[in-house]
Scaffold this active site. Sequence first.
Site, PDB file in Angstrom:
ATOM      1  N   HIS A  61      -3.009  -8.623   5.523  1.00 36.09           N
ATOM      2  CA  HIS A  61      -2.195  -8.331   4.342  1.00 36.09           C
ATOM      3  C   HIS A  61      -1.615  -9.596   3.691  1.00 36.09           C
ATOM      4  O   HIS A  61      -0.493  -9.984   4.015  1.00 36.09           O
ATOM      5  CB  HIS A  61      -1.011  -7.443   4.752  1.00 36.09           C
ATOM      6  CG  HIS A  61      -1.410  -6.043   5.109  1.00 36.09           C
ATOM      7  ND1 HIS A  61      -1.445  -5.026   4.190  1.00 36.09           N
ATOM      8  CD2 HIS A  61      -1.780  -5.497   6.283  1.00 36.09           C
ATOM      9  CE1 HIS A  61      -1.831  -3.904   4.787  1.00 36.09           C
ATOM     10  NE2 HIS A  61      -2.041  -4.161   6.052  1.00 36.09           N
ATOM     11  N   GLU A 117      -0.375  -9.822   0.834  1.00 32.75           N
ATOM     12  CA  GLU A 117       0.795  -9.449   0.009  1.00 32.75           C
ATOM     13  C   GLU A 117       2.072  -9.404   0.841  1.00 32.75           C
ATOM     14  O   GLU A 117       3.169  -9.335   0.284  1.00 32.75           O
ATOM     15  CB  GLU A 117       0.538  -8.104  -0.691  1.00 32.75           C
ATOM     16  CG  GLU A 117       0.732  -6.846   0.150  1.00 32.75           C
ATOM     17  CD  GLU A 117      -0.424  -6.540   1.095  1.00 32.75           C
ATOM     18  OE1 GLU A 117      -1.341  -7.382   1.216  1.00 32.75           O
ATOM     19  OE2 GLU A 117      -0.402  -5.467   1.732  1.00 32.75           O
ATOM     20  N   CYS A 160      -6.700  -3.827   3.652  1.00 34.67           N
ATOM     21  CA  CYS A 160      -6.508  -2.820   4.688  1.00 34.67           C
ATOM     22  C   CYS A 160      -7.164  -1.502   4.269  1.00 34.67           C
ATOM     23  O   CYS A 160      -8.370  -1.424   4.175  1.00 34.67           O
ATOM     24  CB  CYS A 160      -5.011  -2.675   4.978  1.00 34.67           C
ATOM     25  SG  CYS A 160      -4.675  -1.919   6.577  1.00 34.67           S
TER      26      CYS A 160
END
Lengths: 82, 227
Positions: free
Chosen positions: B194, B196, B86
């Site tokens: 994302h 994560e 990002c």
Amino acid sequence: MHKVKIYITLKEGVLDPQGKAVQHSLNTLDFGNVNEVRVGKYMEVMMEDSEKIEKQVEEMCDKLLANPVIEDYSYQIEEVIA
Amino acid sequence: MKFAVVVFPGSNCDRDMYHAVKDGLNEEVDMVWYQEADLSQYDAILLPGGFSYGDYLRSGAIASTSDIVAQIKEAAEAGKPILGVCNGFQILLETGLLPGAMLPNRDLKFICHHEELQVENNETMFTSKYQEGEKIQIPIAHGDGNYYCDKSILGELKQNDQIVFTYTNNPNGSTGDIAGIVNEQGNVLGMMPHPERAVESLLGNEDGLRLFQSILTYWRNNHAIHA
């Protein structure tokens, strides 16, 4: 002292969704003859006198103020008398 | 294996990244402040999402001029895995470590939901745990995620297999449906989605975990004694 006026515009061919939205708004306000809007940035940079000022301005545009992948820039340098 | 999460003023996915490595991968990880970090101590560098410097000027532009970028470039040249997610991707673009630039989303909205990605290249150090062509679900959350590059760069990206992830249903107008790319060497990955945030089934999705596992596997294969 110099006032440097820097204009940053999107390169031709790069889509400008923001400009498109502004254009639609202008059309809604009955400005029917508006065909395109491109939104850019304008900056005023005050700089102390230097012989290299033009070179410096180009360098700062290349390094930070504009992104050469998507943007072009132009500038004017004006002398300011305090 | 030791990971660094570089924290800039305005980073806000740094803790998610930390959590993914610490609890998802069970490896060592530090959150390091961008002004104090010594990246030479780490095996991999993670640039988290967020809004560094409030996205002033352009997303990632101000962060790309900070001193730590020299260390990131050094690590990139040394072949260490570098992942920018990002805002981290935006910073990598602004530093020139990856080609192209980010524009505001096509529909001008901040978009935040799960998005289906296709794994285009599973022969990178970030994607070896995926199948080629595999469809995975990864959350996105961005306002400036509309990847742009001109035709010649797009041609190079395709030719060198640098496009790693594409959107199956392009949400933001990205050129070539691009969601993530690597550099030519293959050790710097930038992606808008994302991974994560998708490392545990408890939160509904663990499709992102294999990305971190791929990095670990790569590292172990190259540091066999340590493993």
